[in-house]
Scaffold this motif. Structure first.
Motif: not given
Length: 231
Positions: A6-14
């Motif tokens: 989930p942290k990686m997906t939110h990093m992609h969104f960021f």
């Protein structure tokens, strides 16, 4: 692994959100903030919302679908191209009004920037959040962010075209400005036709869009500088 995903997906969104909204913020802070153009940007964003609502009403009222499911509806695309004139009218009257203040360049940049920001907020913010935070990685959202930067240039250029239109009269219409306005309204339809005819992928379509936008912006910039220098 399950905690880091989930942290990686939110990093992609960021990253995608930063690429989408970062350039407008930098432009505002580096140039427009010194002229207190915040009100111009907000009014332009409001005008964008009104224009899109008007286009939605027109499309719902006058357009109809003729294409098969899963295929491009060319009649619908033609109606979209025709109704994009609403954007031109909205920009023209906004720039002609007394609500947009500042010198000529500040007016053009602030209105174009506000239009681009509103376009990104209403057309990309939600899809970016839903798509870029999903567990399945896709280049679609990075492409969408890059497209927002290409459109930022064209929105500012189109605002400059509408600004120059203010000096035209019914008896003396600048044909070059008419051609630039029609080109901007027709570009999305032409790009769609080109993509369907050539069968290009998403990245190639983005490059094609940039190849059209950059010369258009260069021509508008030259025309704007020549008109302002002639006064």
């Amino acid at each position: 692994f399950f905690f880091r995903q989930p942290k990686m997906t939110h990093m992609h969104f960021f990253n995608c959100a930063l690429l989408t909204f970062g350039p407008p913020y930098v432009i505002y802070k580096s140039y427009l903030a010194d002229f207190d153009a915040y009100a111009n940007v907000m009014r332009s964003g409001l005008a964008y919302v009104v224009a899109q609502l008007a286009k939605m009403i027109l499309l719902a009222t006058f357009s109809f679908s003729t294409g098969a499911e899963g295929s491009t509806d060319w009649v619908q695309e033609l109606f979209k191209m025709a109704f994009s004139a609403v954007d031109a009218v909205a920009l023209y009257y906004l720039l002609k009004s007394s609500y947009i203040t500042g010198d000529k360049r500040v007016q053009v940049f602030s209105v174009g920037l506000g239009w681009a920001i509103a376009d990104s907020v209403f057309m990309r913010a939600v899809p970016l959040y839903i798509g870029a935070t999903s567990l399945e990685f896709s280049w679609t959202w990075l492409q969408m962010a890059l497209e927002a930067n290409v459109l930022l240039l064209t929105h500012v250029a189109f605002a400059a075209v509408m600004f120059m239109f203010r000096k035209c009269t019914r008896d003396a219409v600048d044909r070059a400005l008419v051609a630039l306005a029609v080109t901007r309204c027709a570009t999305p339809f032409v790009l769609t036709v080109s993509q369907e005819a050539l069968g290009v992928g998403a990245w190639a379509a983005l490059v094609l869009q940039a190849m059209v936008a950059l010369p258009y912006c260069a021509v508008v910039r030259s025309r704007f500088a020549r008109q302002q220098g002639a006064k």
